[in-house]
Scaffold this motif. Sequence first.
Motif, PDB file in Angstrom:
ATOM      1  N   PRO A 154       0.820  -1.212   0.000  1.00 21.53           N
ATOM      2  CA  PRO A 154       0.000   0.000   0.000  1.00 21.53           C
ATOM      3  C   PRO A 154       0.853   1.261   0.000  1.00 21.53           C
ATOM      4  CG  PRO A 154      -0.100  -1.104   2.137  1.00 21.53           C
ATOM      5  CD  PRO A 154       0.696  -1.988   1.221  1.00 21.53           C
ATOM      6  N   GLY A 155       0.347   2.290  -0.632  1.00 22.28           N
ATOM      7  CA  GLY A 155       1.050   3.574  -0.715  1.00 22.28           C
ATOM      8  C   GLY A 155       0.814   4.220  -2.067  1.00 22.28           C
ATOM      9  N   ARG A 156       1.657   5.189  -2.389  1.00 22.79           N
ATOM     10  CA  ARG A 156       1.560   5.881  -3.678  1.00 22.79           C
ATOM     11  C   ARG A 156       2.255   5.032  -4.754  1.00 22.79           C
ATOM     12  NH1 ARG A 156       3.130   9.253  -0.086  1.00 22.79           N
ATOM     13  NH2 ARG A 156       5.225   9.549  -0.898  1.00 22.79           N
ATOM     14  N   TRP A 157       1.638   4.955  -5.923  1.00 23.37           N
ATOM     15  CA  TRP A 157       2.131   4.139  -7.028  1.00 23.37           C
ATOM     16  C   TRP A 157       2.231   4.937  -8.318  1.00 23.37           C
ATOM     17  CZ3 TRP A 157       3.861  -0.816  -7.609  1.00 23.37           C
ATOM     18  CH2 TRP A 157       3.760  -1.646  -6.500  1.00 23.37           C
ATOM     19  N   THR A 158       3.179   4.547  -9.152  1.00 26.03           N
ATOM     20  CA  THR A 158       3.214   4.970 -10.550  1.00 26.03           C
ATOM     21  C   THR A 158       3.294   3.719 -11.413  1.00 26.03           C
ATOM     22  OG1 THR A 158       5.617   5.173 -10.642  1.00 26.03           O
ATOM     23  CG2 THR A 158       4.388   7.169 -10.122  1.00 26.03           C
ATOM     24  N   VAL A 159       2.650   3.804 -12.543  1.00 29.96           N
ATOM     25  CA  VAL A 159       2.740   2.753 -13.558  1.00 29.96           C
ATOM     26  C   VAL A 159       3.056   3.467 -14.857  1.00 29.96           C
ATOM     27  CG1 VAL A 159       1.521   0.959 -14.831  1.00 29.96           C
ATOM     28  CG2 VAL A 159       1.091   1.248 -12.380  1.00 29.96           C
ATOM     29  N   PHE A 165      -4.731  -1.733 -21.233  1.00 32.46           N
ATOM     30  CA  PHE A 165      -4.693  -2.666 -20.098  1.00 32.46           C
ATOM     31  C   PHE A 165      -4.527  -1.899 -18.798  1.00 32.46           C
ATOM     32  CE2 PHE A 165      -2.074  -4.945 -16.994  1.00 32.46           C
ATOM     33  CZ  PHE A 165      -2.933  -5.988 -16.677  1.00 32.46           C
ATOM     34  N   TRP A 166      -3.465  -1.075 -18.717  1.00 30.70           N
ATOM     35  CA  TRP A 166      -3.199  -0.364 -17.464  1.00 30.70           C
ATOM     36  C   TRP A 166      -4.287   0.648 -17.151  1.00 30.70           C
ATOM     37  CZ3 TRP A 166      -0.563  -2.757 -14.194  1.00 30.70           C
ATOM     38  CH2 TRP A 166       0.552  -3.518 -14.540  1.00 30.70           C
ATOM     39  N   ALA A 167      -4.800   1.362 -18.145  1.00 28.10           N
ATOM     40  CA  ALA A 167      -5.874   2.329 -17.892  1.00 28.10           C
ATOM     41  C   ALA A 167      -7.092   1.630 -17.286  1.00 28.10           C
ATOM     42  CB  ALA A 167      -6.248   3.057 -19.180  1.00 28.10           C
ATOM     43  N   GLY A 168      -7.449   0.475 -17.827  1.00 27.89           N
ATOM     44  CA  GLY A 168      -8.602  -0.272 -17.319  1.00 27.89           C
ATOM     45  C   GLY A 168      -8.382  -0.854 -15.931  1.00 27.89           C
ATOM     46  N   VAL A 169      -7.231  -1.475 -15.739  1.00 30.69           N
ATOM     47  CA  VAL A 169      -6.928  -2.110 -14.449  1.00 30.69           C
ATOM     48  C   VAL A 169      -6.831  -1.066 -13.344  1.00 30.69           C
ATOM     49  CG1 VAL A 169      -5.155  -3.410 -13.195  1.00 30.69           C
ATOM     50  CG2 VAL A 169      -5.796  -4.092 -15.494  1.00 30.69           C
ATOM     51  N   ILE A 170      -6.126   0.023 -13.623  1.00 32.60           N
ATOM     52  CA  ILE A 170      -5.957   1.071 -12.606  1.00 32.60           C
ATOM     53  C   ILE A 170      -7.288   1.768 -12.345  1.00 32.60           C
ATOM     54  CG2 ILE A 170      -4.850   3.293 -12.142  1.00 32.60           C
ATOM     55  CD1 ILE A 170      -2.399   2.098 -13.751  1.00 32.60           C
ATOM     56  N   GLY A 171      -8.062   2.027 -13.396  1.00 29.28           N
ATOM     57  CA  GLY A 171      -9.369   2.638 -13.222  1.00 29.28           C
ATOM     58  C   GLY A 171     -10.279   1.798 -12.343  1.00 29.28           C
ATOM     59  N   GLN A 172     -10.259   0.486 -12.579  1.00 34.90           N
ATOM     60  CA  GLN A 172     -11.085  -0.414 -11.762  1.00 34.90           C
ATOM     61  C   GLN A 172     -10.576  -0.458 -10.328  1.00 34.90           C
ATOM     62  OE1 GLN A 172     -10.985  -4.587 -12.849  1.00 34.90           O
ATOM     63  NE2 GLN A 172     -13.036  -4.890 -12.021  1.00 34.90           N
ATOM     64  N   PHE A 173      -9.273  -0.556 -10.141  1.00 33.23           N
ATOM     65  CA  PHE A 173      -8.692  -0.674  -8.794  1.00 33.23           C
ATOM     66  C   PHE A 173      -8.959   0.587  -7.970  1.00 33.23           C
ATOM     67  CE2 PHE A 173      -5.204  -0.250  -5.732  1.00 33.23           C
ATOM     68  CZ  PHE A 173      -5.296  -1.471  -5.075  1.00 33.23           C
ATOM     69  N   THR A 174      -8.871   1.755  -8.605  1.00 36.39           N
ATOM     70  CA  THR A 174      -8.986   3.020  -7.874  1.00 36.39           C
ATOM     71  C   THR A 174     -10.389   3.618  -7.924  1.00 36.39           C
ATOM     72  OG1 THR A 174      -8.397   4.383  -9.783  1.00 36.39           O
ATOM     73  CG2 THR A 174      -6.582   3.590  -8.384  1.00 36.39           C
ATOM     74  N   GLY A 175     -11.292   3.013  -8.663  1.00 36.13           N
ATOM     75  CA  GLY A 175     -12.602   3.624  -8.847  1.00 36.13           C
ATOM     76  C   GLY A 175     -12.505   4.931  -9.620  1.00 36.13           C
ATOM     77  N   GLY A 176     -11.508   5.025 -10.474  1.00 33.65           N
ATOM     78  CA  GLY A 176     -11.314   6.213 -11.297  1.00 33.65           C
ATOM     79  C   GLY A 176     -10.510   7.316 -10.631  1.00 33.65           C
ATOM     80  N   ALA A 177      -9.934   7.034  -9.466  1.00 31.00           N
ATOM     81  CA  ALA A 177      -9.201   8.072  -8.718  1.00 31.00           C
ATOM     82  C   ALA A 177      -7.704   8.040  -9.007  1.00 31.00           C
ATOM     83  CB  ALA A 177      -9.452   7.901  -7.224  1.00 31.00           C
ATOM     84  N   ALA A 178      -7.354   7.993 -10.273  1.00 35.57           N
ATOM     85  CA  ALA A 178      -5.936   8.010 -10.672  1.00 35.57           C
ATOM     86  C   ALA A 178      -5.716   9.190 -11.602  1.00 35.57           C
ATOM     87  CB  ALA A 178      -5.568   6.705 -11.367  1.00 35.57           C
ATOM     88  N   THR A 179      -4.474   9.648 -11.655  1.00 35.37           N
ATOM     89  CA  THR A 179      -4.128  10.676 -12.631  1.00 35.37           C
ATOM     90  C   THR A 179      -3.331  10.020 -13.749  1.00 35.37           C
ATOM     91  OG1 THR A 179      -2.083  11.289 -11.503  1.00 35.37           O
ATOM     92  CG2 THR A 179      -4.070  12.503 -10.890  1.00 35.37           C
ATOM     93  N   VAL A 197       1.974   7.803 -17.962  1.00 33.73           N
ATOM     94  CA  VAL A 197       2.273   7.596 -16.545  1.00 33.73           C
ATOM     95  C   VAL A 197       0.983   7.735 -15.745  1.00 33.73           C
ATOM     96  CG1 VAL A 197       3.616   8.383 -14.555  1.00 33.73           C
ATOM     97  CG2 VAL A 197       4.611   8.503 -16.853  1.00 33.73           C
ATOM     98  N   PHE A 198       0.644   6.682 -15.031  1.00 32.86           N
ATOM     99  CA  PHE A 198      -0.527   6.656 -14.166  1.00 32.86           C
ATOM    100  C   PHE A 198      -0.046   6.777 -12.725  1.00 32.86           C
ATOM    101  CE2 PHE A 198      -1.353   4.124 -17.917  1.00 32.86           C
ATOM    102  CZ  PHE A 198      -2.599   4.555 -18.334  1.00 32.86           C
TER     103      PHE A 198
END
Length: 175
Positions: A119-124, A136-150, A163-164
């Motif tokens: 757990p913590g701050r992540w970049t992909v 792939f990454w946009a979908g996975v990160i969007g699902q994991f964060t509920g859309g709360a990624a930049t 960069v996510f």
Amino acid sequence: MADFYDVSLDVATPADAALLSNLLELYIYDLSEAFSVEIGADGRFGYSKLALYWSEPGRRFPFLIRCDGRIAGFALATRGSPATDDPNVFDVAEFFVLRRHRRSGVGRRAAALLWSRLPGRWTVRASEGNPGAIPFWAGVIGQFTGGAATELTRPGNPHAWRVFSFESPPQHSTA
């Protein structure tokens, strides 16, 4: 999808170095379509940073992805990322799922297990030269964060990088 499979993310130990080295060859071969990597005189691409994953604990985190108990890929994470000056952010340095398991949900589940484990701050970071990686990454990160990624684009060579950035919250036990 992944609900039909038992996906696990297991810490790789030094005893797994040869296995990881072999998987890295497949991974780099796949990436050779997007990046100009050269094969060595021994017929291998090599991955010079692999040994660091056991000599820099707390900074580098090697994992094996398993599907129904069998090897399905790997994830290599680091503390610190080339995409930020923050030395404490986690970074998905390398992530690979065998072709047999792609588009089955195995990678999606393994990524969520990785982020939950650390757990913590992540970049992909995903190269624009690797077109399958971006959705792939946009979908996975969007699902994991509920859309709360930049998401932003950074220059790179030979391709720009997507960069996510997001936060993986600590898991709370119900015990």
